[in-house]
Design an enzyme around this catalytic site. Sequence first.
Site, PDB file in Angstrom:
ATOM      1  N   HIS A 103       0.847  -1.194   0.000  1.00  0.00           N
ATOM      2  CA  HIS A 103       0.000   0.000   0.000  1.00  0.00           C
ATOM      3  C   HIS A 103       0.884   1.246   0.000  1.00  0.00           C
ATOM      4  O   HIS A 103       1.376   1.659   1.052  1.00  0.00           O
ATOM      5  CB  HIS A 103      -0.901   0.023   1.231  1.00  0.00           C
ATOM      6  CG  HIS A 103      -1.905  -1.083   1.305  1.00  0.00           C
ATOM      7  ND1 HIS A 103      -3.003  -1.151   0.465  1.00  0.00           N
ATOM      8  CD2 HIS A 103      -1.994  -2.158   2.129  1.00  0.00           C
ATOM      9  CE1 HIS A 103      -3.721  -2.225   0.773  1.00  0.00           C
ATOM     10  NE2 HIS A 103      -3.127  -2.849   1.771  1.00  0.00           N
ATOM     11  N   HIS A 113      -1.062  -6.943  -5.084  1.00  0.00           N
ATOM     12  CA  HIS A 113      -1.108  -8.191  -4.317  1.00  0.00           C
ATOM     13  C   HIS A 113      -0.458  -9.284  -5.154  1.00  0.00           C
ATOM     14  O   HIS A 113      -0.631  -9.334  -6.375  1.00  0.00           O
ATOM     15  CB  HIS A 113      -2.567  -8.557  -4.014  1.00  0.00           C
ATOM     16  CG  HIS A 113      -2.773 -10.010  -3.682  1.00  0.00           C
ATOM     17  ND1 HIS A 113      -3.328 -10.906  -4.586  1.00  0.00           N
ATOM     18  CD2 HIS A 113      -2.499 -10.721  -2.562  1.00  0.00           C
ATOM     19  CE1 HIS A 113      -3.385 -12.101  -4.028  1.00  0.00           C
ATOM     20  NE2 HIS A 113      -2.891 -12.028  -2.808  1.00  0.00           N
ATOM     21  N   VAL A 116       2.049 -16.857  -4.144  1.00  0.00           N
ATOM     22  CA  VAL A 116       2.446 -18.131  -4.763  1.00  0.00           C
ATOM     23  C   VAL A 116       2.468 -19.177  -3.658  1.00  0.00           C
ATOM     24  O   VAL A 116       2.978 -18.922  -2.568  1.00  0.00           O
ATOM     25  CB  VAL A 116       3.824 -18.034  -5.466  1.00  0.00           C
ATOM     26  CG1 VAL A 116       3.693 -17.380  -6.827  1.00  0.00           C
ATOM     27  CG2 VAL A 116       4.849 -17.265  -4.615  1.00  0.00           C
ATOM     28  N   ARG A 117       1.913 -20.346  -3.926  1.00  0.00           N
ATOM     29  CA  ARG A 117       1.734 -21.307  -2.834  1.00  0.00           C
ATOM     30  C   ARG A 117       1.705 -22.748  -3.353  1.00  0.00           C
ATOM     31  O   ARG A 117       1.399 -23.014  -4.520  1.00  0.00           O
ATOM     32  CB  ARG A 117       0.436 -21.012  -2.082  1.00  0.00           C
ATOM     33  CG  ARG A 117      -0.811 -21.127  -2.942  1.00  0.00           C
ATOM     34  CD  ARG A 117      -2.066 -20.637  -2.211  1.00  0.00           C
ATOM     35  NE  ARG A 117      -3.254 -20.752  -3.055  1.00  0.00           N
ATOM     36  CZ  ARG A 117      -3.656 -19.816  -3.902  1.00  0.00           C
ATOM     37  NH1 ARG A 117      -2.955 -18.695  -4.037  1.00  0.00           N
ATOM     38  NH2 ARG A 117      -4.747 -19.992  -4.632  1.00  0.00           N
ATOM     39  N   HIS A 182     -21.349  -8.028  -4.195  1.00  0.00           N
ATOM     40  CA  HIS A 182     -22.324  -7.144  -3.558  1.00  0.00           C
ATOM     41  C   HIS A 182     -22.229  -5.715  -4.080  1.00  0.00           C
ATOM     42  O   HIS A 182     -23.158  -4.926  -3.907  1.00  0.00           O
ATOM     43  CB  HIS A 182     -22.153  -7.163  -2.039  1.00  0.00           C
ATOM     44  CG  HIS A 182     -20.836  -6.659  -1.561  1.00  0.00           C
ATOM     45  ND1 HIS A 182     -19.659  -7.321  -1.800  1.00  0.00           N
ATOM     46  CD2 HIS A 182     -20.506  -5.551  -0.854  1.00  0.00           C
ATOM     47  CE1 HIS A 182     -18.656  -6.649  -1.257  1.00  0.00           C
ATOM     48  NE2 HIS A 182     -19.146  -5.565  -0.681  1.00  0.00           N
ATOM     49  N   GLY A 265      -7.072 -21.704  11.748  1.00  0.00           N
ATOM     50  CA  GLY A 265      -6.390 -21.303  12.977  1.00  0.00           C
ATOM     51  C   GLY A 265      -5.061 -20.640  12.719  1.00  0.00           C
ATOM     52  O   GLY A 265      -4.143 -20.727  13.539  1.00  0.00           O
ATOM     53  N   GLY A 266      -4.945 -19.961  11.581  1.00  0.00           N
ATOM     54  CA  GLY A 266      -3.697 -19.300  11.222  1.00  0.00           C
ATOM     55  C   GLY A 266      -3.389 -18.104  12.107  1.00  0.00           C
ATOM     56  O   GLY A 266      -4.165 -17.715  12.984  1.00  0.00           O
ATOM     57  N   ARG A 267      -2.246 -17.498  11.845  1.00  0.00           N
ATOM     58  CA  ARG A 267      -1.755 -16.384  12.658  1.00  0.00           C
ATOM     59  C   ARG A 267      -2.433 -15.096  12.202  1.00  0.00           C
ATOM     60  O   ARG A 267      -2.157 -14.569  11.126  1.00  0.00           O
ATOM     61  CB  ARG A 267      -0.238 -16.278  12.515  1.00  0.00           C
ATOM     62  CG  ARG A 267       0.403 -15.269  13.449  1.00  0.00           C
ATOM     63  CD  ARG A 267       1.917 -15.422  13.389  1.00  0.00           C
ATOM     64  NE  ARG A 267       2.572 -14.573  14.362  1.00  0.00           N
ATOM     65  CZ  ARG A 267       3.094 -13.377  14.080  1.00  0.00           C
ATOM     66  NH1 ARG A 267       3.002 -12.891  12.855  1.00  0.00           N
ATOM     67  NH2 ARG A 267       3.705 -12.675  15.029  1.00  0.00           N
TER      68      ARG A 267
END
Length: 307
Positions: A103, A113, A116-117, A182, A265-267
């Site tokens: 930003h 944004h 990669v995963r 929306h 339950g991620g950070r």
Amino acid sequence: MTDSSYDAQAVRSWLQGLQTQIADTLGAFDGTPFATDAWQRAPGEKLRGGGYTRILEGGNFFERAGIGFSDVAGDALPASASAARPQLAGRGFEAMGVSLVLHPHNPHCPTVHMNVRLLIATKAGEEPVFWFGGGMDLTPFYGYEEDAQHFHRTCRDALQPYGADLYPSFKRWCDEYFFLRHRNEPRGIGGIFFDDFSAPGFDQSFAMLRSVGDAFLKAYLPIIEKRRNIPYGQAERDFQAYRRGRYVEFNLVFDRGTLFGLQSGGRTESILMSMPPVVNWRYNWQPEPGTPEARLYSDFLVPREWV
């Protein structure tokens, strides 16, 4: 997702190197180094593993910039990951990736944004199933045709060696994914988005992922180098803050990565580092006809073929 042969360590090493390279380059551009927050899940928590959050706030150029690497494992795929593949529901999983959101202060410089995963689903007695996902997308506040064309051209060129059909497919996927239903409007001018990618096998799929990740700085740096010194006033900052509201709405309502992180339950601090630091909402606001703000809606927040 049928090829079960993969090299998670090779992906992990590349992701960590990519995070470092991008953080070092952008820190030098800003003149402010990124802080590093190393984290590890405590024993007994829902997720195992950890990561590194690289964060820059209140910089000379970036108002907020976050680049996260995470490598976590859990006992059951969350709904956001397994809804499209019910046969994998309840499997254990490992997810690793690099995700960033930048930003800038200057409203003439777009938010960007990139992600990669690799995700691996496991089950005792069965072959593991892997797939890659990711992409990058650009969210301008003041539109420049040549910037949109450059960003999309760089995305196309990164994918070209792996099939001429990938860019049109991933571009269309991005347009459909980063859409606020929306509001009936896109989040920005798109880019590329892909998920569930493994059909060419591990080596080719991973090569394509590397090409996307390695193209990020080529796609974004020339844009901000060109726009960083354009003067702006409070009116432009106000419009930037208003449009950032759309970013918040998308990330909290629709974004699969955010939902995956929160459901698994991620950070939380790392998941929500994508949030813009200054944002506002106005009731039923409309831009004045003929203004640059109106042109964003008429010329940029519409489906277009940029290259």
